[in-house]
Design a protein around this motif. Structure first.
Motif, PDB file in Angstrom:
ATOM      1  N   UNK A 223      -5.286  15.618  22.508  1.00  0.00           N
ATOM      2  CA  UNK A 223      -6.507  16.136  21.811  1.00  0.00           C
ATOM      3  C   UNK A 223      -5.852  15.294  20.032  1.00  0.00           C
ATOM      4  N   UNK A 224      -5.811  14.101  19.929  1.00  0.00           N
ATOM      5  CA  UNK A 224      -5.349  13.417  18.852  1.00  0.00           C
ATOM      6  C   UNK A 224      -5.850  14.232  17.269  1.00  0.00           C
ATOM      7  N   UNK A 225      -4.707  14.291  16.782  1.00  0.00           N
ATOM      8  CA  UNK A 225      -5.385  15.321  15.467  1.00  0.00           C
ATOM      9  C   UNK A 225      -5.769  16.579  15.118  1.00  0.00           C
ATOM     10  N   UNK A 226      -5.048  17.328  16.807  1.00  0.00           N
ATOM     11  CA  UNK A 226      -5.405  18.371  16.220  1.00  0.00           C
ATOM     12  C   UNK A 226      -3.481  18.819  16.005  1.00  0.00           C
ATOM     13  N   UNK A 227      -2.674  18.862  16.503  1.00  0.00           N
ATOM     14  CA  UNK A 227      -1.814  18.766  16.164  1.00  0.00           C
ATOM     15  C   UNK A 227      -0.298  17.822  15.979  1.00  0.00           C
ATOM     16  N   UNK A 228       0.352  17.499  14.872  1.00  0.00           N
ATOM     17  CA  UNK A 228       1.440  16.594  14.802  1.00  0.00           C
ATOM     18  C   UNK A 228       3.008  17.255  15.139  1.00  0.00           C
ATOM     19  N   UNK A 229       3.611  16.809  15.858  1.00  0.00           N
ATOM     20  CA  UNK A 229       5.379  17.000  16.086  1.00  0.00           C
ATOM     21  C   UNK A 229       6.098  16.386  15.478  1.00  0.00           C
ATOM     22  N   UNK A 230       7.940  17.341  15.334  1.00  0.00           N
ATOM     23  CA  UNK A 230       8.511  16.658  14.536  1.00  0.00           C
ATOM     24  C   UNK A 230       9.696  17.694  14.767  1.00  0.00           C
ATOM     25  N   UNK A 231      10.807  16.800  14.643  1.00  0.00           N
ATOM     26  CA  UNK A 231      12.262  17.514  15.564  1.00  0.00           C
ATOM     27  C   UNK A 231      12.921  16.771  14.420  1.00  0.00           C
ATOM     28  N   UNK A 232      13.887  17.262  14.556  1.00  0.00           N
ATOM     29  CA  UNK A 232      15.366  16.194  13.851  1.00  0.00           C
ATOM     30  C   UNK A 232      16.420  15.698  14.655  1.00  0.00           C
ATOM     31  N   UNK A 233      16.907  15.433  14.503  1.00  0.00           N
ATOM     32  CA  UNK A 233      17.730  13.810  15.579  1.00  0.00           C
ATOM     33  C   UNK A 233      18.800  15.074  16.329  1.00  0.00           C
ATOM     34  N   UNK A 234      18.935  16.444  15.038  1.00  0.00           N
ATOM     35  CA  UNK A 234      19.847  17.338  15.580  1.00  0.00           C
ATOM     36  C   UNK A 234      19.707  17.630  17.076  1.00  0.00           C
TER      37      UNK A 234
END
Length: 194
Positions: A29-40
């Motif tokens: 679903x390219x462009x529907x949502x972007x994922x992020x997190x932290x190194x923690x």
């Protein structure tokens, strides 16, 4: 329309089932949502995996780390406690997730953590992001892009069938065991269509 920004908590990334579905849906679903997190968050996943499998070879934890790192759209690297949007949960160990989510200005925190999912509606309304359990999020993706879910279901079916030609993996059961009963039911429907 820009992609929905989703901060992913460690308890979602720790589950291979949830991680696989999340990353495969993101790719489909390219462009529907972007994922992020932290190194923690990534470190917490690796730490938990090592605690659960103390004798596992080092390449296992390294591979999980690398898969997560490769599939995130970005990492939230610098964040501080959010003074203007106070953390409302009871577990102080979740405050870093809240602080990073606020700092990054995400739309959704994707978590199965009861410290987030049991907040009252008033508490949720006061947050600058929405909280989604993986089951809710996957159903949201299915509602917006059912063909994406069907394509991922087909690729998952092909992959697991090649690994277990005698039919040893039931994708619906695996999702149910991962506490995603609603999405499992939708997957059952998609698999009937395939």
């Amino acid at each position: 329309m820009s992609a929905t920004q989703v901060f992913v908590d460690a308890n979602v990334l720790r589950s291979r089932t949830l991680r696989d579905w999340l990353f495969l849906l993101r790719g489909e679903a390219e462009g529907m949502f972007a994922l992020c997190a932290t190194e923690d968050v990534i470190a917490e996943v690796v730490y938990t995996l090592r605690r659960e499998k103390p004798s596992a070879p080092g390449h296992l934890t390294r591979r999980v780390h690398d898969v997560i790192s490769e599939n995130l759209d970005y990492r939230v690297e610098n964040f501080e406690s959010a003074d203007d949007a106070r953390y409302l949960g009871k577990d102080p160990n979740d405050e870093h997730v809240h602080a990073a989510a606020v700092s990054a200005g995400v739309d959704i925190v994707l978590t199965a953590d009861k410290g987030f999912t049991t907040l009252t509606q008033d508490q949720r309304d006061s947050l600058p992001y929405e909280i989604y359990h993986p089951d809710e999020f996957f159903m949201l993706v299915d509602g917006s892009g059912p063909q994406c879910v069907r394509n991922v279901a087909k690729s998952q079916l092909d992959y697991w069938s090649s690994r277990y030609p005698c039919g040893g993996v039931n994708l619906v059961d695996v999702l149910e065991r991962s506490n995603c009963p609603g999405f499992a039911e939708r997957l059952r429907w998609h698999l009937q269509e395939i």
